[in-house]
Enzyme design. Structure first.
Site, PDB file in Angstrom:
ATOM      1  N   LYS A  37      20.205 -31.469  14.361  1.00  0.00           N
ATOM      2  CA  LYS A  37      22.175 -31.488  14.690  1.00  0.00           C
ATOM      3  C   LYS A  37      22.864 -30.283  14.278  1.00  0.00           C
ATOM      4  O   LYS A  37      24.189 -30.614  14.468  1.00  0.00           O
ATOM      5  CB  LYS A  37      22.735 -33.010  15.146  1.00  0.00           C
ATOM      6  CG  LYS A  37      21.899 -33.838  15.395  1.00  0.00           C
ATOM      7  CD  LYS A  37      22.236 -33.583  16.806  1.00  0.00           C
ATOM      8  CE  LYS A  37      20.440 -34.518  18.268  1.00  0.00           C
ATOM      9  NZ  LYS A  37      20.370 -33.867  19.077  1.00  0.00           N
ATOM     10  N   THR A  38      21.917 -29.070  13.772  1.00  0.00           N
ATOM     11  CA  THR A  38      23.034 -28.333  13.062  1.00  0.00           C
ATOM     12  C   THR A  38      22.524 -26.874  13.980  1.00  0.00           C
ATOM     13  O   THR A  38      23.933 -25.713  13.146  1.00  0.00           O
ATOM     14  CB  THR A  38      22.531 -28.244  11.658  1.00  0.00           C
ATOM     15  OG1 THR A  38      21.371 -27.830  11.436  1.00  0.00           O
ATOM     16  CG2 THR A  38      22.801 -29.116  10.523  1.00  0.00           C
ATOM     17  N   GLY A  39      22.379 -27.124  14.612  1.00  0.00           N
ATOM     18  CA  GLY A  39      21.958 -26.088  15.637  1.00  0.00           C
ATOM     19  C   GLY A  39      20.714 -24.982  14.845  1.00  0.00           C
ATOM     20  O   GLY A  39      19.934 -23.796  15.206  1.00  0.00           O
ATOM     21  N   THR A  40      19.563 -25.747  14.936  1.00  0.00           N
ATOM     22  CA  THR A  40      17.977 -25.199  14.957  1.00  0.00           C
ATOM     23  C   THR A  40      17.492 -24.733  15.311  1.00  0.00           C
ATOM     24  O   THR A  40      16.368 -23.399  15.577  1.00  0.00           O
ATOM     25  CB  THR A  40      17.368 -25.952  13.915  1.00  0.00           C
ATOM     26  OG1 THR A  40      16.959 -27.491  14.330  1.00  0.00           O
ATOM     27  CG2 THR A  40      17.617 -26.448  11.927  1.00  0.00           C
ATOM     28  N   THR A  41      17.798 -25.436  16.150  1.00  0.00           N
ATOM     29  CA  THR A  41      16.662 -24.670  17.898  1.00  0.00           C
ATOM     30  C   THR A  41      17.176 -23.875  18.423  1.00  0.00           C
ATOM     31  O   THR A  41      15.838 -22.485  18.715  1.00  0.00           O
ATOM     32  CB  THR A  41      16.630 -25.377  19.081  1.00  0.00           C
ATOM     33  OG1 THR A  41      17.145 -27.277  18.482  1.00  0.00           O
ATOM     34  CG2 THR A  41      15.516 -25.307  19.791  1.00  0.00           C
ATOM     35  N   LYS A  74      20.024 -29.685  24.200  1.00  0.00           N
ATOM     36  CA  LYS A  74      20.503 -28.822  23.642  1.00  0.00           C
ATOM     37  C   LYS A  74      22.227 -28.188  23.807  1.00  0.00           C
ATOM     38  O   LYS A  74      21.895 -27.958  24.743  1.00  0.00           O
ATOM     39  CB  LYS A  74      20.156 -27.542  22.796  1.00  0.00           C
ATOM     40  CG  LYS A  74      18.414 -28.113  22.482  1.00  0.00           C
ATOM     41  CD  LYS A  74      18.475 -28.647  21.535  1.00  0.00           C
ATOM     42  CE  LYS A  74      16.735 -29.233  21.142  1.00  0.00           C
ATOM     43  NZ  LYS A  74      17.490 -31.225  19.966  1.00  0.00           N
ATOM     44  N   LYS A  89      27.118 -32.268  25.513  1.00  0.00           N
ATOM     45  CA  LYS A  89      28.902 -32.308  26.079  1.00  0.00           C
ATOM     46  C   LYS A  89      29.295 -33.865  25.493  1.00  0.00           C
ATOM     47  O   LYS A  89      28.553 -34.910  26.239  1.00  0.00           O
ATOM     48  CB  LYS A  89      29.231 -32.123  26.877  1.00  0.00           C
ATOM     49  CG  LYS A  89      29.837 -31.233  27.391  1.00  0.00           C
ATOM     50  CD  LYS A  89      30.874 -29.978  27.672  1.00  0.00           C
ATOM     51  CE  LYS A  89      30.306 -29.143  28.187  1.00  0.00           C
ATOM     52  NZ  LYS A  89      29.672 -27.510  27.948  1.00  0.00           N
ATOM     53  N   TYR A  90      29.994 -34.394  24.387  1.00  0.00           N
ATOM     54  CA  TYR A  90      30.109 -36.113  23.485  1.00  0.00           C
ATOM     55  C   TYR A  90      32.253 -36.252  23.837  1.00  0.00           C
ATOM     56  O   TYR A  90      32.632 -35.520  23.704  1.00  0.00           O
ATOM     57  CB  TYR A  90      30.525 -35.355  22.300  1.00  0.00           C
ATOM     58  CG  TYR A  90      28.410 -35.326  21.615  1.00  0.00           C
ATOM     59  CD1 TYR A  90      27.470 -36.494  22.199  1.00  0.00           C
ATOM     60  CD2 TYR A  90      28.100 -34.014  21.716  1.00  0.00           C
ATOM     61  CE1 TYR A  90      25.945 -36.013  22.113  1.00  0.00           C
ATOM     62  CE2 TYR A  90      26.807 -33.621  21.079  1.00  0.00           C
ATOM     63  CZ  TYR A  90      25.581 -34.642  21.588  1.00  0.00           C
ATOM     64  OH  TYR A  90      24.692 -34.757  21.128  1.00  0.00           O
TER      65      TYR A  90
HETATM   66  N1  LIG Z   1      23.341 -21.214  21.019  1.00  0.00           N
HETATM   67  C1  LIG Z   1      22.811 -22.512  21.686  1.00  0.00           C
HETATM   68  N2  LIG Z   1      22.734 -23.798  22.257  1.00  0.00           N
HETATM   69  C2  LIG Z   1      22.398 -24.709  22.439  1.00  0.00           C
HETATM   70  N3  LIG Z   1      22.995 -25.912  21.795  1.00  0.00           N
HETATM   71  C3  LIG Z   1      23.469 -25.324  20.414  1.00  0.00           C
HETATM   72  C4  LIG Z   1      23.781 -23.433  20.508  1.00  0.00           C
HETATM   73  N4  LIG Z   1      24.113 -22.757  18.861  1.00  0.00           N
HETATM   74  C5  LIG Z   1      24.373 -24.192  18.297  1.00  0.00           C
HETATM   75  N5  LIG Z   1      23.641 -25.259  18.811  1.00  0.00           N
HETATM   76  C6  LIG Z   1      23.887 -26.193  19.110  1.00  0.00           C
HETATM   77  O1  LIG Z   1      23.031 -26.873  18.033  1.00  0.00           O
HETATM   78  C7  LIG Z   1      22.771 -28.295  18.468  1.00  0.00           C
HETATM   79  C8  LIG Z   1      21.021 -28.902  18.873  1.00  0.00           C
HETATM   80  O2  LIG Z   1      20.948 -28.435  17.753  1.00  0.00           O
HETATM   81  P1  LIG Z   1      19.478 -28.714  16.556  1.00  0.00           P
HETATM   82  O3  LIG Z   1      18.982 -28.022  17.381  1.00  0.00           O
HETATM   83  O4  LIG Z   1      19.157 -28.415  14.913  1.00  0.00           O
HETATM   84  O5  LIG Z   1      18.878 -30.542  17.156  1.00  0.00           O
HETATM   85  S1  LIG Z   1      17.302 -30.722  17.002  1.00  0.00           S
HETATM   86  O6  LIG Z   1      17.665 -31.195  15.360  1.00  0.00           O
HETATM   87  O7  LIG Z   1      16.225 -30.282  17.146  1.00  0.00           O
HETATM   88  O8  LIG Z   1      17.757 -32.270  17.974  1.00  0.00           O
HETATM   89  C9  LIG Z   1      23.623 -28.842  19.605  1.00  0.00           C
HETATM   90  O9  LIG Z   1      24.034 -29.739  19.434  1.00  0.00           O
HETATM   91  P2  LIG Z   1      22.854 -31.348  20.448  1.00  0.00           P
HETATM   92  O10 LIG Z   1      24.016 -31.051  22.241  1.00  0.00           O
HETATM   93  O11 LIG Z   1      23.722 -32.293  20.338  1.00  0.00           O
HETATM   94  O12 LIG Z   1      22.016 -30.956  20.870  1.00  0.00           O
HETATM   95  C10 LIG Z   1      24.746 -27.026  19.456  1.00  0.00           C
HETATM   96  O13 LIG Z   1      25.749 -28.201  18.820  1.00  0.00           O
END
Ligand SMILES: Nc1ncnc2c1ncn2[C@@H]1O[C@H](COP(=O)(O)OS(=O)(=O)O)[C@@H](OP(=O)(O)O)[C@H]1O
Length: 854
Positions: free
Chosen positions: A608-612, A792, A795-796
């Site tokens: 949840k910290t932006g790893t994807t 990813k 909106k919350y």
């Molecule tokens: N460019 C871009 N696009 C989409 N989302 C982005 C981006 N950069 C940062 N984020 C933030 O990354 C959050 C998801 O984090 P992770 O990818 O680490 O989540 S996971 O652990 O793989 O589920 C995701 O939060 P969630 O919407 O809660 O999934 C985003 O707040």
């Protein structure tokens, strides 16, 4: 070896004869020139203070009983000195008193000349410091009186426990209440039930020599410990009504003496209340001890000494047992006594078991050219030696491995030798793992057990551990000093003294001491030729029996393995090391394997910290390639963190392309996994690590459900500290997750520089903000954006007040610790963290000093 020394050794009963032919019977004997069994003067029955005496030999030491408060004890020490003892558990009891005599050089004499410890009870708390000083002096004196013929050392020493044989006259320890030993031969008392089986080790610094030696010896003996650099605070010593440590060790006893009175009283109170003893080592540096002490180093002798020292003791008791070592822990006998001291001072909680399981493998018994194979006579002698070893090692039999291809490949006499050998399957070369070998073993022969010296490739060998892979139990094989080449005593590599030193207290001896299970292997030819293998093994077991109370047993291999993993259940999971860092492992590894299929970079998470997003952005770089996505575990390999680890190295490497400049993988659950840093370091010790840190977010789920999965990883400092125990800070890169979200171009441009990834890839041309998504996305060929999937960037709804307050409280101390850690590592403090900390109420200012654990 000169004949006189040889004779002496044989009569000592500690060594096996070097002569070719029947070996000497393994029996105990007296030390030449020293009746060896010390005569002990009885103390005053029922008195908790008694003198203990000893020694024999030409030094003619006489010790008299000493009554408490009676002034100087009449110790007459002539060219020697004495130590006192507790009830020995490990060191052979007929050697309870060790002799320190005048200087001499050969190793055998040195063995009998060592004095290491004093067990003492002393002084009231008020007088503790003063008396500890006296005790130190006693320790030194006991170590030292050498060289001063007829010097008299007065002292009163409390005899703790009894000894056997000639030492049986010792006064038994007057124990009361939960100090009563449960059996006359062990150190166990009821007090042990209140203690955890762990030692607390105070070191001067993480790098200090003696501290590391102590830690290594604890590790080798699988004794759990916590290291602490003595600073402003003490570690927590208790939980509920239990003591967290069974013994307290000071690498430098002066640190204990100079402790501030507040902490000293806490520590002493803990030791008294929980019946925990202390081990202290004398520092070797003169300045540590003070100008009034003068030390001299005695030739090769490992102890320091101070001549002509008169010591008195006030016989006051504070209830703490202390064992003082006058020298560091680098002499083998000190190490044995250290084990005894641990056992005694922890009331049996840290007693190492005395049973040792031994397996001697003779590998490739038919391999070898004519002239170096076993003849009929060799085999007869081999069998005779087996019978002799059986007297020491219960149920002993060699374990033979053979290659049928070489059967009957020798001279007539050698072929007759082949005929006499009974063979059983034997396996080696199991690490680095050849998957095919394991499959074939299982399918064709249903092999259950094997052994290897290659895993983990650790030095010293006594630190090797076992593992189970694909249902095959792999035992660690130790090094006995005899390898696959033909070795002869007279031309032993490094000289014959090297081999003898290994046997007499050195690596081979210590391996058997430290491991409850030892598997050794050498090739057939070393049982022929000058029969060096027979000499080595018989000598070491003779020596072990001479100096320790260990018992030895051989059981069939499958039973051995079952016992091993029952005893060490935490070793079942393998720890995969990279075969690429070791020349020998590279050679053993399949030529089809390549070292380039291991990652240079791990993205650790947390979730949840932006790893994807980071994963996607990194993969855009032309020099960088990621792992193939795994369908089973959310596209991630999750290798280091879970059951996938047991699928093996081949499985992991299959996720990576063969050719790539720079490889990385991301598994967001790596960050907070307990075992992950250790495993990752074993396989990819040079890898860079990226951690993305962001204000811990929660969605709309119940907090309780989230606590483990989502909240715990957000204790950043706690987890980062664990990674830093394995990886240097230079390899750790902490990325601000908020900055990655709001301004990924800046973050990615600087990250590639930090990681030395070339050529420079300007993310400004490849990322753009997508207003519909509300996040930055990749720019594809037609200037259109490709964003991360729906899951990813969701909106919350705003968080309710109650949850927000809970989270603030939950993370408060952790965030303070994170701020401190980031500052220590030279990072700027992220805006979200500043904001969080700014909101701390003033009454919680003290949290700013909290430990990383919160
Ligand atoms: N460019 C871009 N696009 C989409 N989302 C982005 C981006 N950069 C940062 N984020 C933030 O990354 C959050 C998801 O984090 P992770 O990818 O680490 O989540 S996971 O652990 O793989 O589920 C995701 O939060 P969630 O919407 O809660 O999934 C985003 O707040």
């Amino acid at each position: 070896m000169s004949s006189s020394v040889e004779e002496e050794e044989e009569s000592v009963g500690c060594f096996r004869s070097r002569k070719r032919g029947p070996a000497l019977p393994l029996q105990n004997g007296a030390v030449v020139g020293s009746p060896a069994i010390p005569s002990i003067s009885p103390g005053v029955p029922g008195d908790s203070w008694s003198a203990v005496g000893s020694i024999a030999d030409k030094s003619r030491v006489q010790l008299g009983p000493a009554a408490c408060g009676g002034g100087w004890a009449p110790w007459k020490v002539r060219r020697g000195t004495v130590m006192l003892l507790f009830r020995n558990w490990f060191v052979k009891r007929r050697w309870p008193v060790l002799v320190l005599r005048a200087a001499a050089t050969d190793a055998l004499r040195r063995l009998r000349r060592d004095v290491v410890q004093i067990v003492h009870r002393h002084s009231s708390l008020a007088a503790a410091r003063q008396v500890v000083c006296i005790l130190l002096a006693v320790a030194i004196a006991v170590l030292l009186v050498i060289g001063s013929d007829d010097s008299t050392v007065g002292e009163q020493i409390r005899v703790v426990g009894e000894a056997s044989g000639a030492a049986a006259a010792l006064v038994p320890l007057a124990l009361t209440g939960d100090e009563t030993p449960v059996s006359p031969t062990s150190h166990q008392t009821a007090a042990r039930l209140r203690l955890d089986p762990r030692a607390l080790l105070f070191v001067d610094s993480p790098y200090s020599r003696t501290g590391r030696d102590i830690a290594m010896w604890l590790v080798a003996n699988r004794i759990r410990y916590k290291t602490e650099v003595l600073g402003k605070s003490l570690p927590v010593l208790t939980y509920e009504d239990k003591g967290k440590f069974g013994v307290v060790i000071f690498e430098n006893v002066m640190r204990y003496l100079n402790m501030d009175s507040w902490h000293r009283s806490i520590l002493d109170r803990y030791m008294i209340e929980y019946h925990v003893g202390m081990i202290g080592f004398m520092p070797t540096a003169q300045e540590e001890i003070g100008p009034s002490f003068r030390f001299e180093k005695l030739g090769h002798f490992p102890l320091l000494f101070q001549p002509r020292l008169r010591i008195s003791d006030r016989c006051q008791v504070d209830g703490i047992d202390r064992v003082l070592f006058g020298a560091p822990l680098n002499f083998w006998l000190h190490r044995l006594i250290f084990l005894d001291a641990l056992s005694f001072l922890s009331r049996g909680r840290l007693s190492v078991p005395l049973m040792r399981y031994i397996q001697l493998d003779i590998d490739d018994i038919f391999v070898g050219k004519q002239g170096i194979r076993l003849t009929r006579d060799d085999v007869i002698e081999l069998l005779a030696a087996q019978d002799r070893l059986k007297r020491v090692i219960d149920g002993f039999r060699y374990n033979l491995g053979f290659s049928g291809h070489y059967f009957h490949h020798g001279s007539r006499a050698e072929d007759e030798g082949d005929d006499m050998l009974i063979v059983a399957p034997h396996h080696s070369g199991v690490y680095p793992v050849h998957e095919e070998l394991y499959s074939i073993w299982k399918e064709v022969w249903d092999i259950k057990v094997t052994a290897t010296e290659e895993y983990p490739h650790l030095k010293p060998p006594r630190l090797r551990r076992g593992f189970v892979y694909r249902g095959i139990q792999v035992l660690p094989r130790q090094t006995c000093g005899l390898y696959t080449t033909n070795l002869f005593y007279d031309s032993y590599p490094g000289g014959k003294a090297r081999l003898d030193n290994m046997i007499r207290g050195g690596e081979l001896f210590q391996t058997i001491v430290a491991n409850q299970f030892s598997v050794f292997m050498t090739h057939m030819s070393n049982y022929g030729n000058d029969r060096l293998a027979l000499y080595t093994f018989e000598s070491v077991f003779k020596f072990l029996r001479c100096w320790t109370n260990l018992e030895f047993r051989t059981v069939p291999p499958v039973e051995l393995a079952n016992r091993y993993f029952r005893t060490h259940p935490d070793e079942r999971d393998p720890v995969w090391e990279s075969p690429c860092h070791d020349k020998r492992h590279r050679e053993i590894w399949s030529p089809l394997k390549t070292c380039s299929r291991l990652p240079n970079l791990l993205v650790l998470g947390p979730q949840k910290t932006g790893t994807t997003a980071l994963y996607a952005f990194l993969s855009m770089h032309p020099s960088v390639q990621s792992n193939r996505q795994s369908p089973d575990t959310f596209e991630e390999t999750q290798f280091f963190s879970g059951r996938n680890y047991l699928r093996g190295l081949d499985w992991y490497m299959s996720f990576f392309p063969e050719e790539a400049d720079y490889l990385f993988e991301k598994s967001a659950n790596y960050f907070d996994g307990d075992v992950v840093p250790k495993r990752a370091h074993a396989l990819v010790p040079k890898a860079d690590l990226i951690v993305t840190a962001k204000e811990a977010a929660v969605g709309d789920k119940a907090l309780r459900d989230l606590r483990n999965r989502c909240l715990y990883p957000g204790l950043y400092a706690h987890h980062l500290e664990r990674w830093l125990q394995h990886f240097p800070p230079q390899q750790l890169h902490i990325v601000d997750g908020e900055a990655l979200k709001l301004n990924p171009v800046v973050v990615m441009n600087s990250l590639q520089k930090e990681l030395n990834i070339t050529p420079f890839f300007d993310y400004a041309n490849h990322l753009s903000f997508d207003s519909r998504k509300g996040f930055f996305c990749k720019v594809d060929g037609e200037k259109r954006t490709r964003c991360l999937g729906k899951s990813k960037g969701r909106k919350y709804p705003p968080m309710d007040e109650h949850s927000a307050a809970f989270l603030k409280r939950y993370y408060m101390s952790g965030n303070v610790a994170l701020e401190k850690l980031l500052k220590r590592l030279g990072y700027a403090i992220p805006a979200w963290l500043k904001e969080d900390l700014a909101e701390l109420p003033t009454q919680n200012e003290s949290f700013r000093g909290a430990s990383p654990d919160g």
